[in-house]
Motif scaffolding. Sequence first.
Motif, PDB file in Angstrom:
ATOM      1  N   SER A  93       6.271  -3.771  -0.151  1.00  0.00           N
ATOM      2  CA  SER A  93       5.097  -2.908  -0.038  1.00  0.00           C
ATOM      3  C   SER A  93       4.928  -2.595   1.436  1.00  0.00           C
ATOM      4  O   SER A  93       5.016  -3.491   2.276  1.00  0.00           O
ATOM      5  CB  SER A  93       3.856  -3.631  -0.556  1.00  0.00           C
ATOM      6  OG  SER A  93       4.042  -4.022  -1.887  1.00  0.00           O
ATOM      7  N   TYR A  94       4.695  -1.333   1.747  1.00  0.00           N
ATOM      8  CA  TYR A  94       4.639  -0.957   3.156  1.00  0.00           C
ATOM      9  C   TYR A  94       3.697   0.219   3.353  1.00  0.00           C
ATOM     10  O   TYR A  94       3.392   0.959   2.419  1.00  0.00           O
ATOM     11  CB  TYR A  94       6.034  -0.603   3.680  1.00  0.00           C
ATOM     12  CG  TYR A  94       6.736   0.469   2.870  1.00  0.00           C
ATOM     13  CD1 TYR A  94       6.660   1.804   3.244  1.00  0.00           C
ATOM     14  CD2 TYR A  94       7.458   0.150   1.733  1.00  0.00           C
ATOM     15  CE1 TYR A  94       7.291   2.782   2.508  1.00  0.00           C
ATOM     16  CE2 TYR A  94       8.087   1.122   0.985  1.00  0.00           C
ATOM     17  CZ  TYR A  94       8.010   2.437   1.375  1.00  0.00           C
ATOM     18  OH  TYR A  94       8.627   3.411   0.631  1.00  0.00           O
ATOM     19  N   ARG A 115      -2.308   1.944  -6.835  1.00  0.00           N
ATOM     20  CA  ARG A 115      -3.257   1.409  -5.850  1.00  0.00           C
ATOM     21  C   ARG A 115      -2.716   1.585  -4.424  1.00  0.00           C
ATOM     22  O   ARG A 115      -3.449   1.931  -3.509  1.00  0.00           O
ATOM     23  CB  ARG A 115      -3.521  -0.077  -6.100  1.00  0.00           C
ATOM     24  CG  ARG A 115      -4.330  -0.369  -7.337  1.00  0.00           C
ATOM     25  CD  ARG A 115      -4.618  -1.847  -7.422  1.00  0.00           C
ATOM     26  NE  ARG A 115      -5.146  -2.235  -8.711  1.00  0.00           N
ATOM     27  CZ  ARG A 115      -5.659  -3.430  -8.956  1.00  0.00           C
ATOM     28  NH1 ARG A 115      -5.683  -4.352  -8.022  1.00  0.00           N
ATOM     29  NH2 ARG A 115      -6.117  -3.717 -10.155  1.00  0.00           N
ATOM     30  N   MET A 116      -1.414   1.315  -4.290  1.00  0.00           N
ATOM     31  CA  MET A 116      -0.804   1.430  -2.970  1.00  0.00           C
ATOM     32  C   MET A 116      -0.784   2.890  -2.512  1.00  0.00           C
ATOM     33  O   MET A 116      -1.069   3.190  -1.353  1.00  0.00           O
ATOM     34  CB  MET A 116       0.622   0.865  -3.006  1.00  0.00           C
ATOM     35  CG  MET A 116       1.232   0.701  -1.645  1.00  0.00           C
ATOM     36  SD  MET A 116       0.402  -0.492  -0.591  1.00  0.00           S
ATOM     37  CE  MET A 116       0.849  -2.004  -1.398  1.00  0.00           C
ATOM     38  N   ALA A 139      -1.248  -1.821   3.378  1.00  0.00           N
ATOM     39  CA  ALA A 139      -0.374  -2.446   2.379  1.00  0.00           C
ATOM     40  C   ALA A 139      -0.761  -3.901   2.151  1.00  0.00           C
ATOM     41  O   ALA A 139      -0.790  -4.375   1.011  1.00  0.00           O
ATOM     42  CB  ALA A 139       1.092  -2.346   2.797  1.00  0.00           C
ATOM     43  N   ALA A 140      -1.093  -4.610   3.221  1.00  0.00           N
ATOM     44  CA  ALA A 140      -1.488  -6.014   3.084  1.00  0.00           C
ATOM     45  C   ALA A 140      -2.759  -6.138   2.254  1.00  0.00           C
ATOM     46  O   ALA A 140      -2.857  -7.013   1.382  1.00  0.00           O
ATOM     47  CB  ALA A 140      -1.676  -6.651   4.457  1.00  0.00           C
ATOM     48  N   LYS A 141      -3.739  -5.253   2.488  1.00  0.00           N
ATOM     49  CA  LYS A 141      -4.991  -5.284   1.722  1.00  0.00           C
ATOM     50  C   LYS A 141      -4.724  -5.119   0.227  1.00  0.00           C
ATOM     51  O   LYS A 141      -5.242  -5.858  -0.597  1.00  0.00           O
ATOM     52  CB  LYS A 141      -5.945  -4.174   2.179  1.00  0.00           C
ATOM     53  CG  LYS A 141      -6.719  -4.475   3.426  1.00  0.00           C
ATOM     54  CD  LYS A 141      -7.717  -3.348   3.693  1.00  0.00           C
ATOM     55  CE  LYS A 141      -8.497  -3.528   4.941  1.00  0.00           C
ATOM     56  NZ  LYS A 141      -9.422  -4.633   4.959  1.00  0.00           N
ATOM     57  N   SER A 177       3.255   2.554   0.072  1.00  0.00           N
ATOM     58  CA  SER A 177       4.252   2.710  -0.982  1.00  0.00           C
ATOM     59  C   SER A 177       4.787   1.352  -1.402  1.00  0.00           C
ATOM     60  O   SER A 177       4.677   0.376  -0.667  1.00  0.00           O
ATOM     61  CB  SER A 177       5.421   3.572  -0.514  1.00  0.00           C
ATOM     62  OG  SER A 177       4.996   4.871  -0.214  1.00  0.00           O
ATOM     63  N   VAL A 178       5.377   1.338  -2.583  1.00  0.00           N
ATOM     64  CA  VAL A 178       5.998   0.134  -3.137  1.00  0.00           C
ATOM     65  C   VAL A 178       7.445   0.477  -3.431  1.00  0.00           C
ATOM     66  O   VAL A 178       7.739   1.542  -3.960  1.00  0.00           O
ATOM     67  CB  VAL A 178       5.273  -0.313  -4.430  1.00  0.00           C
ATOM     68  CG1 VAL A 178       5.990  -1.459  -5.090  1.00  0.00           C
ATOM     69  CG2 VAL A 178       3.833  -0.676  -4.138  1.00  0.00           C
TER      70      VAL A 178
END
Length: 164
Positions: free
Chosen positions: A73-74, A34-35, A81-83, A41-42
């Motif tokens: 997560s960035y 998803r990221m 990333a926050a979403k 990325s995670v």
Amino acid sequence: MVEELGQIFESSGVVVVAHYEGLTVAEMQDLRARMRDAGGSVRVAKNRLAKIALDGKPCENIADFLTGMTVLSYSEDPVAAAKVVVQYAKDNDKLVILGGAMGETALDPAGVKAVSEMPSREELIASIVGCIGAPASNIAGAIGAPASNIASILSTIEEKAEAA
């Protein structure tokens, strides 16, 4: 590893820190996918190394969040990333958001949620393009309208003439 983490902390628009204890490998792969789809990325890293990498970086204030089983997560986009993390945490209660950083600004879990509700870069660009395109379509509509009005008036006159 420390240099790579340092680069992440320096170049990311947003970094979100969360506990992931209890997530299965499949769930973690789902989060990563998803990221990746959102352009982020995670990363799972040792907290000690991440704290070393944070030293002197704009977001060094997130070092306090790095305890236990944490995942970073960035994304370059300050919202992406926050979403993804907030949505994933809604679907899976094993992912617990601890906080994060947007540049030098530290974010608590409520701050991360607030950032996730902001429009993404793509949404803002689409909105701006829509605003720019709207006046042009209004002008085209205004120019075209009199011609269509004249055409309907002429057809009405023609119908009346044929009926008489």
